[in-house]
Enzyme design. Structure first.
Site, PDB file in Angstrom:
ATOM      1  N   SER A  40      27.349  45.247  40.775  1.00  0.00           N
ATOM      2  CA  SER A  40      28.164  46.212  40.032  1.00  0.00           C
ATOM      3  C   SER A  40      28.164  47.564  40.741  1.00  0.00           C
ATOM      4  O   SER A  40      29.208  48.094  41.087  1.00  0.00           O
ATOM      5  CB  SER A  40      27.647  46.352  38.606  1.00  0.00           C
ATOM      6  N   VAL A  63      27.463  50.073  35.013  1.00  0.00           N
ATOM      7  CA  VAL A  63      27.020  49.612  33.706  1.00  0.00           C
ATOM      8  C   VAL A  63      26.586  48.144  33.727  1.00  0.00           C
ATOM      9  O   VAL A  63      25.761  47.725  32.911  1.00  0.00           O
ATOM     10  CB  VAL A  63      28.106  49.831  32.630  1.00  0.00           C
ATOM     11  N   GLY A  91      24.671  46.095  35.719  1.00  0.00           N
ATOM     12  CA  GLY A  91      23.237  45.878  35.831  1.00  0.00           C
ATOM     13  C   GLY A  91      22.440  46.712  34.851  1.00  0.00           C
ATOM     14  O   GLY A  91      21.419  46.257  34.322  1.00  0.00           O
ATOM     15  N   TYR A 109      13.704  48.065  37.049  1.00  0.00           N
ATOM     16  CA  TYR A 109      12.944  48.563  38.196  1.00  0.00           C
ATOM     17  C   TYR A 109      12.348  47.337  38.900  1.00  0.00           C
ATOM     18  O   TYR A 109      11.146  47.144  38.937  1.00  0.00           O
ATOM     19  CB  TYR A 109      11.860  49.534  37.741  1.00  0.00           C
TER      20      TYR A 109
END
Length: 529
Positions: free
Chosen positions: A108, A178, A180, A473
């Site tokens: 994305s 948006v 991910g 993360y």
């Protein structure tokens, strides 16, 4: 004449190299032929296909690589990049990839910390969502539809075009897309008031492994639950999200207050841990820590910057701060009143008064190479513990490092752990993200090693059994699936329970139900069992 063994080995390697090249070229050619032959005539896919033979290939590939240590020549490259402009392009890409044994990587905005949205060690193609980024805001219902390729900056900009008193609780980096972000949870400066981005998703459009286009009703509540925090790339291609917009005052108050070691930074960070998750949920105070130049020429010092958003006026904020965090010494001149949309720029680090048009930029210069880890803190770290962190910053590898502390509490403590796959709710005081950011592609392993040593140092001070992490993360040090073949539940749970705790079981159940052949997979995708 006997041929030396070394020569035979060299010949074998050359033949193997050409065999791999030939095989890859055949797969690529057959895949492209499949795409073009199955494409809808009214919306041909050919102009959205990029191969290494096209002049556009390199620029398209590199345009959304946000962690530029993956720009290295040694990084595996996709055989094909597809930049779909219509849902039919995605459908045919899935069908052809299944027929020709290609792995799909869905990108994305390219912010995956380990590059998993555009890197694989098996033959693969990239589905780049950059052309699917329309945004439709409905002020009357306080909702919006946003496609996965849109960035947060674009979303915020379009909301502000329609309303000065509506917002959305998502991240503070405007170039994050948006797709991910929502898939993994998505936190920002409004999380203590309204929760995560995923907590405010009310519908979605997804294309599944069979090419079916599904909304919330047709996909069912289990799959809808899984895509709101279960991480991207596991369940299908999410084209668009319907979100609930949240009310904010026409004027909010912000501040950025730096304090060095000489200005009692250690004491302030220590004290911050006791109040940040407990204060009024209209107020969030984050802490950003790095090394800066000292007033003494040639020396460096440690600096903690307290960044805050308050959903109210400065006259309300000052007594609140005096009551809860008087040690910071906040005064009126530290504070600025502005609109919410202006605060998104200021809190990211842009100068006050910057043009809102910067929110429409998909790439911020300079892009960085980085390795970042994240932990959850449930009890305050002692001053001695903090000083041990500062000591590591004085090492050569720690000079370009940073720490970011984001407080929880408020709305985050009110939402049950099982409400979405994101489980890090009540009981977490804050999360601490840390690592090294460098300009340039040359990211030495010693910086990764430094980040891992800090991870080891923090072990006594962070969550335990399991030591949890945040899926957005991404950290392959936590464990990963097999590149090829079957990955067992036991193997995947090594990393999966860290991201999702008990929710991992339900995610595996949903995955097995909707993608039993495990087509949508990567090193940390939810496995089918």
């Amino acid at each position: 004449m006997e041929i030396p063994t070394s020569s035979l080995l060299s010949l074998a390697l050359v033949l193997l190299f050409y065999f791999v090249l030939s095989t890859s070229a055949d797969i690529q050619e057959n895949f492209v032929q499949c795409l073009t032959s199955h494409s809808v005539n009214t919306i041909p896919i050919s102009q959205f296909i990029h191969t290494p033979n096209n002049s556009s290939y390199t620029s398209v590939l590199e345009s959304s690589i946000q962690n530029i240590r993956f720009l290295s020549p040694a990084t595996p490259k996709p055989l094909v990049i597809i930049t779909p402009s219509h849902e039919s392009h995605i459908q045919v890409a899935i069908i052809c990839a299944r027929n020709h044994g290609l792995q799909i990587r869905i990108r994305s905005g390219g912010h995956d910390h380990e590059g998993l949205s555009y890197v694989s060690h098996v033959p693969f193609f990239v589905l780049d969502m950059i052309n699917l980024r329309s945004i439709s805001v409905d002020v009357e219902t306080s909702t919006a539809w946003v496609q996965s390729g849109a960035t947060l900056g674009e979303l915020y900009y379009r909301i502000a075009e329609k309303s000065k008193t509506l917002a959305f609780p998502a991240g503070f980096c405007p170039t994050v897309s948006v797709g991910g972000h929502f898939s993994g949870g998505g936190y920002g400066f409004l999380l203590r008031k309204f929760g995560l981005a995923a907590d405010n998703v009310i519908d979605a459009i997804l294309i599944d492994v069979n090419g079916r286009i599904l909304d919330r009703e047709s996909m069912g509540e289990d799959l809808f639950w899984a895509i709101r925090g279960g991480s991207g790339g596991s369940f299908g291609v999410i084209i668009a999200w319907k979100i609930t917009l949240v009310p904010v005052p026409s004027i909010v108050t912000v501040f950025r207050v730096p304090r060095t070691l000489e200005q009692n930074a250690t004491m302030l960070v220590h004290r911050w841990q006791y109040i940040a998750d407990k204060i009024d949920k209209d107020l969030i105070i984050t802490t950003f820590i790095n090394m800066v130049n000292s007033s003494e020429e040639g020396n460096k010092t440690f600096e903690a910057t307290f960044r805050s958003l308050f959903l109210g006026r400065v006259d309300e904020l000052l007594p609140l701060m005096q009551k809860n965090f008087p040690e910071l010494g906040l005064v009126r001149s530290d504070c600025l009143e502005m609109s919410w949309i202006e605060s998104t720029l200021y809190l990211y680090g842009f100068p006050n008064g910057s043009s809102l048009d910067v929110l429409l930029d998909r790439i911020l210069v300079p892009r960085m190479s980085f390795k970042i880890k994240l932990d959850y803190v449930q009890k305050p770290i002692s001053e001695i513990g903090l000083e041990g962190i500062w000591k590591m910053f004085h090492e050569e590898e720690g000079a370009p490092a940073m720490i970011m502390m984001i407080p929880y509490g408020g709305k985050m403590s009110e939402i049950p752990e099982s409400e979405t796959p994101f489980p890090h709710r009540a009981g977490n005081k804050y999360h601490i993200a840390y690592g090294v950011n460098l300009e340039g592609v040359d990211f030495s392993s010693r910086y990764t090693d430094w980040t891992r040593r800090l991870y080891s140092y923090l072990a006594p001070y962070v969550s335990k059994s399991p030591r949890v992490a945040y899926a957005n993360y991404r950290d392959l040090d936590l464990g990963q699936n097999n590149d090829k073949g079957y990955t067992s539940y036991a193997q995947a749970s090594i990393w999966g329970v860290k991201y999702f705790k008990n929710n991992f079981n339900r995610l595996v159940h949903v995955k097995t139900m909707v993608d039993p052949g495990n087509f949508f997979r990567h090193e940390q995708s939810i496995p089918s069992v």
